[in-house]
Design an enzyme around this catalytic site. Structure first.
Site, short mmCIF file in Angstrom:
data_model
loop_
_atom_site.label_atom_id
_atom_site.label_comp_id
_atom_site.label_asym_id
_atom_site.label_seq_id
_atom_site.Cartn_x
_atom_site.Cartn_y
_atom_site.Cartn_z
N SER A 63 0.81 -1.22 0.00
CA SER A 63 0.00 0.00 0.00
C SER A 63 0.85 1.27 0.00
CB SER A 63 -0.96 0.01 1.19
OG SER A 63 -1.98 0.94 0.96
N THR A 186 -0.27 2.27 4.95
CA THR A 186 0.43 3.53 4.77
C THR A 186 1.63 3.67 5.70
OG1 THR A 186 -1.62 4.58 4.22
CG2 THR A 186 0.11 6.04 4.96
N VAL A 215 -8.76 10.49 -3.33
CA VAL A 215 -7.57 10.84 -2.54
C VAL A 215 -7.98 10.73 -1.07
CG1 VAL A 215 -5.93 12.66 -1.93
CG2 VAL A 215 -6.63 12.37 -4.32
N GLY A 216 -7.14 10.10 -0.28
CA GLY A 216 -7.46 9.94 1.14
C GLY A 216 -6.80 11.00 2.01
N ASP A 217 -6.61 10.65 3.25
CA ASP A 217 -6.07 11.61 4.23
C ASP A 217 -4.57 11.85 4.10
OD1 ASP A 217 -5.69 8.88 4.99
OD2 ASP A 217 -5.18 9.52 7.02
N GLY A 238 -4.69 4.13 8.01
CA GLY A 238 -5.97 3.41 8.05
C GLY A 238 -6.97 4.04 7.11
N GLY A 240 -8.78 6.42 5.42
CA GLY A 240 -8.55 7.85 5.33
C GLY A 240 -9.80 8.69 5.52
C1 SD4 Z 1 -5.78 6.36 2.72
N1 SD4 Z 1 -4.85 6.29 4.92
O1 SD4 Z 1 -5.59 6.64 1.54
C2 SD4 Z 1 -4.60 6.03 3.55
C3 SD4 Z 1 -4.11 4.66 3.18
C4 SD4 Z 1 -4.78 3.55 3.76
O2 SD4 Z 1 -6.46 1.98 3.41
O3 SD4 Z 1 -4.45 3.20 4.85
N2 SD4 Z 1 -5.72 2.97 3.02
O4 SD4 Z 1 -6.89 6.32 3.23
#
Ligand code: SD4
Length: 328
Positions: A63, A186, A215-217, A238, A240
């Site tokens: 990831s 991540t 796009v996540g956090d 986790g 996002g």
């Molecule tokens: C996101 N926190 O893009 C990041 C990566 C992740 O499950 O952990 N995804 O949400």
């Protein structure tokens, strides 16, 4: 400190600088790679970038960077950011041609008046600053996508939302970190150097099979990562969307700025998320935090998260201090 997390009082004591904290078990080998330079007087900014590069290059980490799992259409897009203070931060999201989002984010910080570049513009900027164009989709990640597509044809065609629940199978393995493999990995890293300067970085390929464009956090300052020289540093990993809804890392740092210990700041973040009415079994979230005085802490919503701490005594893999929903 032990790997079973039986010494929380040790974590309440301030770490002596230099010190480094990373998310997940692979953080341990990444810390080990970056440690010699930090221990020799290198900057925390260099250390967090080095940890990120290590993970972005490792095809086994599914990831982050090369080896990360692609979006619904089998395309890779990477996000990352780096921060030392509100005046010193940079970020990129949805890059498709370069393997090292944190390094590009640092270039954005150093060479533009901006904080965040996205998509094609960010890739072009990386080209202009000498970043190498590289393949992002590893053969194993492509095979995993093909398998997912065959097993989930409606989701792959976009006629059903991507369903992250694997029928409970994935969640049957208790404390084992592998229960989150394919879901969250991540790399988030915080460091304090010999000079007492804090820095943090965060790098991800985001959620596997995400809707293209999601796009996540992780690359968003104040969501996946926040660093304030007077308050401290926090990074999240986790789901996002959960972090973004409460500006999770900013919240943790702001609480520490007001005097909270890292564990109390993290508890508040986790409490807000645990109280959501739409919490799902596949939702996981973890936060690590470090104050400028060296106090640090860690917590996760559910069991299965691990973190790596490095100091002059060596590198250790630890359970988080807080698990907000144990037994889930
Ligand atoms: C996101 N926190 O893009 C990041 C990566 C992740 O499950 O952990 N995804 O949400």
């Amino acid at each position: 400190m032990t790997t079973d997390g039986t010494a929380p009082e040790a974590r309440e004591s301030a770490a002596r600088s230099p010190f480094m904290l990373s998310t997940w078990s692979f953080g341990e080998r990444a810390n080990a790679a970056a440690w010699p330079a930090l221990a020799a007087g290198g900057s925390s900014m260099d250390a967090v970038e080095a940890v990120s590069i290590f993970c972005e290059d490792d095809p086994e980490i599914d990831s982050v960077g090369y080896g990360g799992l692609p979006d619904r259409d089998g395309e890779m897009s990477l996000d990352g950011c780096i921060m030392a203070s509100p005046e010193q931060c940079g970020s990129v999201c949805a890059i498709r041609r370069h393997r090292h989002p944190v390094s590009i984010a640092r270039l954005v910080m150093q060479h533009t008046p901006h904080i965040m570049l996205a998509g094609e513009g960010a890739d072009d900027f990386a080209d202009q600053h000498g970043q190498q164009v590289e393949e992002l989709l590893a053969p194993r990640a492509r095979e995993a996508w093909v398998k997912w597509k065959q097993e989930n044809p409606d989701q792959a065609r976009g006629v059903r939302p991507v369903d992250r629940d694997r029928g409970g199978q994935l969640f049957a393995s208790g404390n084992d970190e592998s229960r989150w493999k394919d879901l969250h990995d991540t790399i988030g890293v915080l460091a304090i150097d010999e000079q007492g300067t804090l820095a943090g970085a965060c790098s991800t390929s985001g959620m596997p099979w995400k809707v293209p464009g999601r796009v996540g956090d992780s690359p968003i300052i104040g969501h996946g990562l926040y660093v304030d020289p007077y308050g401290g540093a926090a990074v999240a990993t986790g789901t996002g969307e959960l972090v973004m809804a409460i500006c999770g890392s900013f919240l943790a740092v702001e609480l520490m700025r007001g005097g909270a210990m890292p564990r109390d700041a993290i508890t508040e973040v986790l409490d807000r998320i645990a109280s959501r009415s739409d919490l799902k079994p596949e939702h996981q979230l973890a936060v690590i935090a470090l104050r400028p005085d060296g106090h640090w802490g860690s917590g996760a919503l559910r069991p299965g998260f691990r973190l790596a701490a490095s100091d002059a005594g060596g590198h250790q893999l630890l359970e988080p201090e807080i698990v907000r929903l144990p037994g889930t």
